[in-house]
Motif scaffolding. Sequence first.
Motif, PDB file in Angstrom:
ATOM      1  N   PHE A 498       1.118  -1.464   0.026  1.00 39.17           N
ATOM      2  CA  PHE A 498       0.358   0.067  -0.032  1.00 39.17           C
ATOM      3  C   PHE A 498       0.858   1.465   0.450  1.00 39.17           C
ATOM      4  CE2 PHE A 498      -2.123   3.318   2.253  1.00 39.17           C
ATOM      5  CZ  PHE A 498      -2.730   3.567   1.557  1.00 39.17           C
ATOM      6  N   ASN A 499       0.927   2.414  -0.815  1.00 42.70           N
ATOM      7  CA  ASN A 499       1.195   4.033  -1.110  1.00 42.70           C
ATOM      8  C   ASN A 499       2.702   3.327  -0.800  1.00 42.70           C
ATOM      9  OD1 ASN A 499       0.845   5.953  -1.342  1.00 42.70           O
ATOM     10  ND2 ASN A 499       0.540   6.460   0.930  1.00 42.70           N
ATOM     11  N   GLY A 500       3.801   2.630  -1.529  1.00 44.41           N
ATOM     12  CA  GLY A 500       5.184   2.620  -1.655  1.00 44.41           C
ATOM     13  C   GLY A 500       4.795   2.858   0.087  1.00 44.41           C
ATOM     14  N   GLY A 501       6.293   3.069   0.640  1.00 40.80           N
ATOM     15  CA  GLY A 501       7.039   3.570   1.475  1.00 40.80           C
ATOM     16  C   GLY A 501       6.374   3.421   2.667  1.00 40.80           C
ATOM     17  N   GLN A 502       4.644   3.504   2.870  1.00 39.00           N
ATOM     18  CA  GLN A 502       3.418   3.961   4.014  1.00 39.00           C
ATOM     19  C   GLN A 502       3.707   1.956   4.469  1.00 39.00           C
ATOM     20  OE1 GLN A 502      -0.273   5.921   3.605  1.00 39.00           O
ATOM     21  NE2 GLN A 502      -0.301   5.865   5.379  1.00 39.00           N
ATOM     22  N   GLN A 503       3.591   1.352   3.306  1.00 44.04           N
ATOM     23  CA  GLN A 503       3.692  -0.301   3.632  1.00 44.04           C
ATOM     24  C   GLN A 503       4.156  -1.007   4.674  1.00 44.04           C
ATOM     25  OE1 GLN A 503       4.914  -3.144   1.297  1.00 44.04           O
ATOM     26  NE2 GLN A 503       6.504  -1.996   0.991  1.00 44.04           N
ATOM     27  N   HIS A 504       3.369  -1.439   5.564  1.00 46.05           N
ATOM     28  CA  HIS A 504       3.712  -2.341   6.997  1.00 46.05           C
ATOM     29  C   HIS A 504       3.503  -1.258   8.370  1.00 46.05           C
ATOM     30  CE1 HIS A 504       4.999  -5.235   4.212  1.00 46.05           C
ATOM     31  NE2 HIS A 504       6.591  -4.990   3.479  1.00 46.05           N
ATOM     32  N   GLN A 505       3.041   0.543   7.567  1.00 42.41           N
ATOM     33  CA  GLN A 505       2.963   1.315   9.139  1.00 42.41           C
ATOM     34  C   GLN A 505       1.792   0.896   9.976  1.00 42.41           C
ATOM     35  OE1 GLN A 505       1.805   4.800   8.128  1.00 42.41           O
ATOM     36  NE2 GLN A 505       2.311   5.558   9.771  1.00 42.41           N
ATOM     37  N   PHE A 506       2.414   0.785  11.327  1.00 45.55           N
ATOM     38  CA  PHE A 506       1.518   0.178  11.877  1.00 45.55           C
ATOM     39  C   PHE A 506       1.370   0.867  13.578  1.00 45.55           C
ATOM     40  CE2 PHE A 506       0.062  -2.907  15.938  1.00 45.55           C
ATOM     41  CZ  PHE A 506      -0.962  -2.887  15.998  1.00 45.55           C
ATOM     42  N   VAL A 507      -0.325   1.591  13.658  1.00 43.79           N
ATOM     43  CA  VAL A 507       0.277   2.637  14.902  1.00 43.79           C
ATOM     44  C   VAL A 507      -0.694   2.271  16.154  1.00 43.79           C
ATOM     45  CG1 VAL A 507      -0.998   5.286  15.119  1.00 43.79           C
ATOM     46  CG2 VAL A 507       0.653   4.237  12.681  1.00 43.79           C
ATOM     47  N   ILE A 508      -0.536   1.899  17.208  1.00 42.71           N
ATOM     48  CA  ILE A 508      -1.556   2.212  17.625  1.00 42.71           C
ATOM     49  C   ILE A 508      -1.611   3.369  18.989  1.00 42.71           C
ATOM     50  CG2 ILE A 508      -1.537   0.914  20.147  1.00 42.71           C
ATOM     51  CD1 ILE A 508       0.086  -1.238  19.670  1.00 42.71           C
ATOM     52  N   PRO A 509      -2.861   4.342  18.998  1.00 43.11           N
ATOM     53  CA  PRO A 509      -3.100   5.644  19.305  1.00 43.11           C
ATOM     54  C   PRO A 509      -2.466   6.173  20.512  1.00 43.11           C
ATOM     55  CG  PRO A 509      -4.847   4.550  18.059  1.00 43.11           C
ATOM     56  CD  PRO A 509      -4.211   3.831  18.467  1.00 43.11           C
ATOM     57  N   ARG A 510      -2.331   5.453  21.007  1.00 42.66           N
ATOM     58  CA  ARG A 510      -1.862   6.182  22.637  1.00 42.66           C
ATOM     59  C   ARG A 510      -1.707   4.424  23.856  1.00 42.66           C
ATOM     60  NH1 ARG A 510      -5.323   9.762  24.679  1.00 42.66           N
ATOM     61  NH2 ARG A 510      -6.498  10.458  23.059  1.00 42.66           N
ATOM     62  N   GLY A 511      -1.435   4.837  25.151  1.00 49.73           N
ATOM     63  CA  GLY A 511      -0.855   3.895  25.984  1.00 49.73           C
ATOM     64  C   GLY A 511      -2.558   3.977  26.494  1.00 49.73           C
ATOM     65  N   TYR A 512      -2.616   2.648  27.197  1.00 49.21           N
ATOM     66  CA  TYR A 512      -4.205   2.280  27.367  1.00 49.21           C
ATOM     67  C   TYR A 512      -4.131   1.595  28.646  1.00 49.21           C
ATOM     68  CZ  TYR A 512      -5.896   4.048  22.507  1.00 49.21           C
ATOM     69  OH  TYR A 512      -5.966   4.947  21.137  1.00 49.21           O
ATOM     70  N   GLN A 513      -5.093   1.569  29.587  1.00 49.85           N
ATOM     71  CA  GLN A 513      -5.369   0.875  30.877  1.00 49.85           C
ATOM     72  C   GLN A 513      -6.378   0.144  30.661  1.00 49.85           C
ATOM     73  OE1 GLN A 513      -4.745   2.941  34.487  1.00 49.85           O
ATOM     74  NE2 GLN A 513      -4.980   1.303  35.877  1.00 49.85           N
TER      75      GLN A 513
END
Length: 778
Positions: A498-513
């Motif tokens: 996906f979208n060249g250099g964006q592939q494999h990007q994985f985001v966890i938005p913040r720290g959670y409890q």
Amino acid sequence: MTSGKEDIMNEFEYNLTLEHCEKLLKSGKINEVSRKLQDLYKIKPVRLRWFAINTKYRWKIKGTPDFGFLADKSWLLYFYPGVQELTSLYVDMVQTYQDIPDIRRHKLLLTNLRNTRTEEEEYWLGEMQEEIRQAKVNFLEHPESAEKAKNLFELYFSFHNNILLFLLNKYMKLKKLDIPGGRDWFLDFPNNGYLTENLETDAEVPFILVEDETSDGLDERIVLFILQALSKKVYYIKAPIVFEVDHIINIEDTVVASMDAVEVSERIYTIYPAAVTCKGEDLGDNREYLLNHILQNDLEQQTTVILTSGTLMDNLCRQPILKKNLERLYGFVSPPLESQMAFGWAGNYLSYISQVHDTDAAKLLAQPAECSYSIIIPARNSAGTLRYTLMSCLNQRYQGNYEIILSDNSTPGNTEVYQLYKELDDSRIKYYRTPREYNLSRSFEFAFLHAKGEFLLSLGSDDALLPWTLEVLEELRKTYPDEDVIQWERGFYAWPGFNGGQQHQFVIPRGYQKGSFGPEYFTRQFYFGSIFNNSDQMYLLPNLYLNSGCRRDYLKKILAKTGRLFDGICQDIYMGVVNAAINEKILNIRYPLTIAGMSGGSMGAKANMVYELKEDEAEFLNDLKKTANIGGYCASVYERMMPEVTTDKSSLYNCILRMIARGIIAESDLEHFDFRKWFLDVFCQMDIRDPLFDKKVHYFRYTASLHGEEFLKWFDENIYHKALTPRKIDEEKLAGIRQKKCYKEGTDSYGGQTLDASKYEVYNVYDASLLFEKISGL
């Protein structure tokens, strides 16, 4: 706007090079023309004149004209650079087939666009108008004559009158009259399937025909005659009769008099509206009230097809009393054509979409819930990624009763989604095949209608639910039982490729409890304040897709407030705007429940993609046409104040303007919108490499002209001239940049993390959901 390394050249130099190409072409120096055209294609934006000259070149080397290369490259909204050359080229190409009506069509389109015309052009235009007027009279006098029907057919084609040509085509088929060939493509306009089904059905479908007072009445008489021949019941609302009164009266009170004077002949109900003046002051006419009376009384719970001029259709759609039960379906083509016939639906929305979805929408909406949750997944030719989305939905800790609505909107003959459903063989998955190909809004609407859960949430076929999603929703719904909508946070995953250099990007938005949901209410003022201040905040809107869900009964609230269910140019942004607009506040939790996956098959990604190959562009545009055959989107008169250029921000602003069309936002609020900021916002998302850039920027300029001379002057100085400045793009460098990783791995100040998922052996969204679980500890 993407540019990369630029070599700026001025407009004069660019046009001079194009003129040189034309001279080389005329002198037969084909190879030299080819090289120069290839070099010029690297200069962006590609202008309409380039496409015209390149088509001449292709014609020269092939020996036959190729119309397809010019498809969708222009929009004849006004007389802008390249339009003259394009029209002349079309005329030259059509002349090889000796298609006189088509030659006339192109000449008429161009002539009608001109602000000033020569005496010769005025004379020719007058002759053409008299010729078609006489052809209409001849047809009405001798409708059984194949010759007169054929003559009128070709003249309607020349005048680019889609709807009358379409109706006449149906009549000629009925009477088995010979129909001129080569016109089928002209009859393939958006929503023509809706008109076809209502004309050809044996069921009782009423029509409403509204005569425009600026018309000579001949087109209306022809429409009426054809509808009679097709055995249709017609409410024929004539042009208003002017009445002078000596005191101010309520126009609505005149409806009774108009209805009492209805003339009935066989299945034709002729109605005479009243226009009222008082001491020289125009008080208006009662047509909108007559329409509303017919819809509420004669046609209760039914839907009717309405036919009238484009101009009058827009005016009727703007009337507050009709905003929720009238909609134009024939799109805006060109200003000079708005006096011609358009069509739409009027009446009960559920009746309308029952036809679109080939089901009883009212019954589906009223049925009781049969389980606690419905996870709704509309899919289209996406079995490859869908497998992992479904795996995430089946991997829920929740032990209660839930269903997965798998709505298959794949192209005919594609059974991959169905085969996957059969392979997984899980009773929680409920498979539905759409009765026809849909756009995204209709696809989601069909799927939501078939859901039987108490609470509904939806995903795309490359997204994922996190393992605790339904478990958390169950706890929230017990704590907050009266909330119609619940909104949550989502992670992000870019699939391989996906979208060249964006592939494999994985985001966890913040720290959670774990179990700490951080509930709070976001108000209507917060949502709109946020997006008006910064349009990037549109992704925080509660769009009933990925980041929020709703109670089943909430769909009825949307219907009651807006007169629609799923609507607009873009289903998720539209729903986000609607939900923010009709609710004082919405419950939000700072807790992740889903992962937004982006793959090459994402419809959103496809809509924003720059198609460098003609074949890819044609495939996408053809797909749009197929899915607009019935239930297709049509911009309201308000939305045409902003250009829809297939970017998220243009969709956002169009959806806000559609709220005025639905009566949710007051028309008077238009004066408070910062259209200059909106135009700049949308322009900044446009890609100068887009082959349709020239067309889009001139559509942009046309919409700017609707805001007045001062606004147009500002637009030209701040957007138009900059947009069309020729510049050379270093495509190799851009390609290299696109392949470089465009995200930085690490942890932010909120405890959020950005990772390269491939380093964890994650190559699909299901494994991404398991990685999210492992890292977050939730």
